[in-house]
Motif scaffolding. Structure first.
Motif, PDB file in Angstrom:
ATOM      1  N   MET A   5      -0.385   1.644 -10.021  1.00  0.00           N
ATOM      2  CA  MET A   5       0.802   2.408  -9.535  1.00  0.00           C
ATOM      3  C   MET A   5       1.789   1.368  -9.199  1.00  0.00           C
ATOM      4  N   LYS A   6       3.059   1.697  -9.217  1.00  0.00           N
ATOM      5  CA  LYS A   6       4.247   0.838  -9.061  1.00  0.00           C
ATOM      6  C   LYS A   6       4.564   0.952  -7.776  1.00  0.00           C
ATOM      7  N   ILE A   7       4.409   0.004  -6.893  1.00  0.00           N
ATOM      8  CA  ILE A   7       4.813   0.205  -5.342  1.00  0.00           C
ATOM      9  C   ILE A   7       5.717  -0.915  -5.217  1.00  0.00           C
ATOM     10  N   HIS A  19      -2.068  -2.869  -8.660  1.00  0.00           N
ATOM     11  CA  HIS A  19      -0.937  -2.345  -8.719  1.00  0.00           C
ATOM     12  C   HIS A  19       0.276  -3.444  -9.215  1.00  0.00           C
ATOM     13  N   ASP A  28       6.620   4.585  -7.808  1.00  0.00           N
ATOM     14  CA  ASP A  28       5.791   5.444  -7.164  1.00  0.00           C
ATOM     15  C   ASP A  28       5.746   5.800  -5.748  1.00  0.00           C
ATOM     16  N   VAL A  29       5.807   4.558  -5.132  1.00  0.00           N
ATOM     17  CA  VAL A  29       5.745   4.387  -3.585  1.00  0.00           C
ATOM     18  C   VAL A  29       6.626   3.272  -3.238  1.00  0.00           C
ATOM     19  N   GLU A  36      -3.282   5.208  -2.047  1.00  0.00           N
ATOM     20  CA  GLU A  36      -4.391   5.441  -3.197  1.00  0.00           C
ATOM     21  C   GLU A  36      -4.687   6.955  -3.065  1.00  0.00           C
TER      22      GLU A  36
END
Length: 209
Positions: A1-3, A25, A61-62, A196
């Motif tokens: 994910m891209k945080i 991540h 994403d977050v 997650e």
């Protein structure tokens, strides 16, 4: 994910960042002041929270806000959340906010927050009051995906990373001896677990040992 992590070099932010990087991540750290000493896996961006633009978060994403208001400017907890809610409105980016214990509820009916109880330290009252108001901003914000994550009463910067914690929907947790505590390292684990595998979407979340 891209945080993305706002305040990625702060006490809590750096542990959340490290936990995310160690889980594989892609992490972007948004900081007011650039530092030369940081994990090479971390993409650093110098940016003020209030100056973030849609282009800054379009690939995320977050977005985690580990923003900490200076003493005397506690109302910034509200204005920072208002700014982020407007930025992320109707966008697929989920917002997670590092909260405080004082804004957690003390009862299952959610009628009383910890900061409203007798004996709560007066010095923490402004922070907790405005943090509680920021949860109300999130709750009323349209088109926003969010989770507000509060630690236990004792939030230990040098506590052990045990990998164990319990969670609740915004209710302050205590152990069998009545103590409410968690290390910042285990708080970071709880934050990444929620990122997650979400269990508290559009809700407060409290964590403790």
């Amino acid at each position: 994910m891209k945080i993305g992590v706002i305040g990625a070099t702060g006490r809590v932010g750096k542990l959340i960042t490290a936990e995310a990087l160690n889980r594989g991540h892609q992490v972007t750290g948004f900081v007011r002041h650039m530092t030369l000493a940081h994990d090479p896996r971390l993409k650093m961006v110098q940016a003020d929270l209030y100056a973030l633009a849609p282009r800054d978060i379009e690939n995320l994403d977050v977005l985690v806000s580990a923003f900490r208001a200076p003493r005397g400017q506690e109302r910034d907890y509200v204005t920072s959340v208002e700014s982020l809610a407007n930025l992320l409105k109707n966008k697929p980016v989920r917002l997670l906010v590092v909260g405080g214990a004082g804004s957690s509820f003390t009862d299952a009916q959610k009628t009383t927050r910890f900061y409203e109880t007798p004996g709560f330290p007066e010095s923490f009252y402004p922070t907790s009051m405005y943090m509680a108001r920021s949860t109300q901003v999130l709750d009323l914000a349209p088109g926003l995906h969010w989770t507000y994550v509060s630690p236990a009463e004792y939030f230990l910067p040098d506590g052990d990373r045990t990998g164990h914690y319990q969670s609740s929907p915004g209710i302050l947790l205590r152990d069998k001896n009545g103590k409410s505590a968690i290390s910042m390292a285990d708080y970071a684990i709880a934050m990444l677990d929620e990122i997650e595998q979400p269990h508290f979407e559009n809700s407060q979340m409290s964590v403790a040992w």
